[in-house]
Write an enzyme that holds these catalytic residues in place. Structure first.
Site, PDB file in Angstrom:
ATOM      1  N   ASP A 137     -10.715   2.825  -3.480  1.00  0.00           N
ATOM      2  CA  ASP A 137     -11.117   1.513  -2.968  1.00  0.00           C
ATOM      3  C   ASP A 137     -12.537   1.168  -3.399  1.00  0.00           C
ATOM      4  OD1 ASP A 137      -8.746   1.784  -1.652  1.00  0.00           O
ATOM      5  OD2 ASP A 137      -9.595   1.732   0.371  1.00  0.00           O
ATOM      6  N   ASP A 191       0.844  -1.199   0.000  1.00  0.00           N
ATOM      7  CA  ASP A 191       0.000   0.000   0.000  1.00  0.00           C
ATOM      8  C   ASP A 191       0.884   1.256   0.000  1.00  0.00           C
ATOM      9  OD1 ASP A 191      -2.319   1.486   0.072  1.00  0.00           O
ATOM     10  OD2 ASP A 191      -3.218   0.357   1.708  1.00  0.00           O
TER      11      ASP A 191
HETATM   12  C1  GLA Z   1      -6.048   1.405   1.410  1.00  0.00           C
HETATM   13  C2  GLA Z   1      -6.117   0.394   0.270  1.00  0.00           C
HETATM   14  C3  GLA Z   1      -7.180  -0.645   0.569  1.00  0.00           C
HETATM   15  C4  GLA Z   1      -6.857  -1.358   1.870  1.00  0.00           C
HETATM   16  C5  GLA Z   1      -6.713  -0.337   2.992  1.00  0.00           C
HETATM   17  C6  GLA Z   1      -6.184  -0.977   4.262  1.00  0.00           C
HETATM   18  O1  GLA Z   1      -7.218   2.143   1.521  1.00  0.00           O
HETATM   19  O2  GLA Z   1      -6.384   1.063  -0.944  1.00  0.00           O
HETATM   20  O3  GLA Z   1      -7.259  -1.579  -0.493  1.00  0.00           O
HETATM   21  O4  GLA Z   1      -5.687  -2.097   1.713  1.00  0.00           O
HETATM   22  O5  GLA Z   1      -5.815   0.706   2.643  1.00  0.00           O
HETATM   23  O6  GLA Z   1      -5.993  -0.068   5.282  1.00  0.00           O
END
Ligand code: GLA
Length: 425
Positions: free
Chosen positions: A236, A175
């Site tokens: 997301d 990430d």
């Molecule tokens: C970000 C990523 C997600 C997930 C969260 C976890 O938002 O884009 O896919 O992994 O972090 O905290």
């Protein structure tokens, strides 16, 4: 339901120039894309399960023992992936997302799993997952902390890569939260890629590099492809139709920039499949499955395999749709047209076949008819001089024999999709 407006039953002679066109198409589509990360992995989009959308950062195993992020959850999913047919159709990587870590590194600077929630450690879990014939994915962050505030990998890239390899991890989702600068982000993603390679273990490298770059500057996808096996571009995914629509909109708006770079070894990642959860109607779930196949997207489900309807399971395990997603040619599809709230997407497949998806985005009224000329599909080459069309979604049925000059008339439910496969006769 799908009806055929003009269906010609008799074949016609194949004019020489049409055959030449087919050959030219073969040559053009076989051209390799940009150079991919040289780890031999993800030659087709990664398939598996990832905990984030469904289980998020639930660390309260006292109150919610069945849905907290713990080794028990992953062991149960591993068991089901093996016993309920998921593995057999290709879902192979069982992936941990954020919130698996203890709040501090150990005395040697290594990441450690939360000891209460993962008493057997990640290595123990990896052994179990491998014993089921599956692979284990893990999560870390290029910055100072993960998005949920657990220890970040900045300053520890080599140690973390080696730790993951020692544990027997097979995929890393890396990430991009809590970076100090663009240089930190870019150098970090590159550094981790090289560090993973140096371990000698085969570890799929899943990046979010472009997602975190977009607010500041345009990502260099040719470069990203040299370091990552897939990369997130956009927000997301949520368990909602609005979220699916946003992802599709972003993808079609940026398709000129992102499509050509996808291919064996490196893929655009529009995020998890949320099929089998709460937020999408049946037709919307069909749309997600069909379009993720067209987009050559990693198929990482985020759902509860212990509680999933037979209908959602059948959709996720649909071998014909998975075959489109996993097509060895590895060309990502694109939106061909949008007109009157109907979108037509298409994707070239191996053996000169094409996948075509028609989405009805109108959210008022009932099923709508849409007519398209066969000649307008596949850059004029999807059906030269004729082809067999099979509808794969929402239900499989043979539509039959079509000629280049035919029209195709189909009926699409609101927010639903009809997915077709066009193949040589
Ligand atoms: C970000 C990523 C997600 C997930 C969260 C976890 O938002 O884009 O896919 O992994 O972090 O905290």
């Amino acid at each position: 339901m799908l009806t055929v407006a003009m269906k010609l039953e008799n074949g016609i002679q194949q004019p020489g120039f049409l055959l030449a066109l087919r050959f030219l198409a073969l040559v053009l589509w076989s051209f390799p894309g940009a150079r991919a990360l040289d780890n031999g992995l993800a030659m087709t989009p990664t398939m598996g399960w990832l905990h984030w959308e469904r289980f998020m950062c639930n660390v309260d195993c006292q109150e919610e023992p069945d849905s907290c992020i713990s080794e028990k959850l992953f062991m149960q999913m591993a068991e089901l992936m093996d016993s309920d047919g998921w593995k057999d159709v290709g879902y192979e990587y069982l992936c941990i997302d954020d919130c698996w870590m203890a709040p501090k590194r150990d005395s040697k600077g290594r990441l450690q799993a939360d000891p209460k929630r993962f008493p057997g450690g990640i290595q123990g879990l990896a052994n179990y997952v491998h014993s089921k014939g599956l692979k284990l994915g893990i999560y870390a962050d290029v910055g100072n902390k993960t998005c949920a505030g657990f220890p970040g990998s900045f300053g520890y890239y080599d140690i973390d890569a080696q730790t993951f390899a020692d544990w027997g991890v097979d995929l890393l989702k890396f990430d991009g939260c809590h970076c100090d600068s663009m240089e930190h982000l870019e150098n970090g993603y590159k550094h981790m890629s090289l560090a993973l390679n140096r371990t000698g273990r085969s570890i799929v490298y899943s990046c979010e590099w472009p997602l975190y770059m977009w607010p500041f500057r345009k990502p260099n996808y040719t470069e990203i492809r040299q370091y990552c096996n897939h990369w997130r571009n956009f927000d997301d995914v949520y368990d909602s139709w609005q979220s699916i629509k946003n992802i599709l909109d972003w993808t079609s708006s940026n398709q000129k920039r992102i499509i050509d770079v996808a291919g064996p070894g490196g893929w655009n990642d529009p995020d998890m499949l949320v099929i089998g959860n709460f937020g999408l109607s049946w037709d919307q779930q069909v749309t997600q499955m069909a379009l993720w196949a067209i987009m050559a997207a990693p198929l990482l489900m985020s759902n509860d395999l212990r509680h999933i309807s037979p209908q959602a399971k059948a959709l996720l395990q649909d071998k014909d749709v998975i075959a489109i997603n996993q097509d060895p040619l590895g060309k990502q599809g694109y939106r061909l047209r949008k007109e009157d709230n109907i979108e037509v997407w298409e994707r070239p497949l191996s053996d000169l076949a094409w996948a075509v998806a028609m989405v009805n985005l109108q959210e008022i009224g009932g099923p709508r008819f849409y007519t398209i000329s066969i000649a307008s599909l596949g850059q004029g080459m999807a059906c030269i001089p004729d082809c067999i069309i099979t509808q794969l979604l929402p239900v499989k049925r043979k539509l039959g024999f079509y000629q280049w000059t035919s029209d195709l008339k189909i009926q699409i439910n609101p927010t639903g999709t009809v997915l077709l496969r066009l193949a040589a006769n």
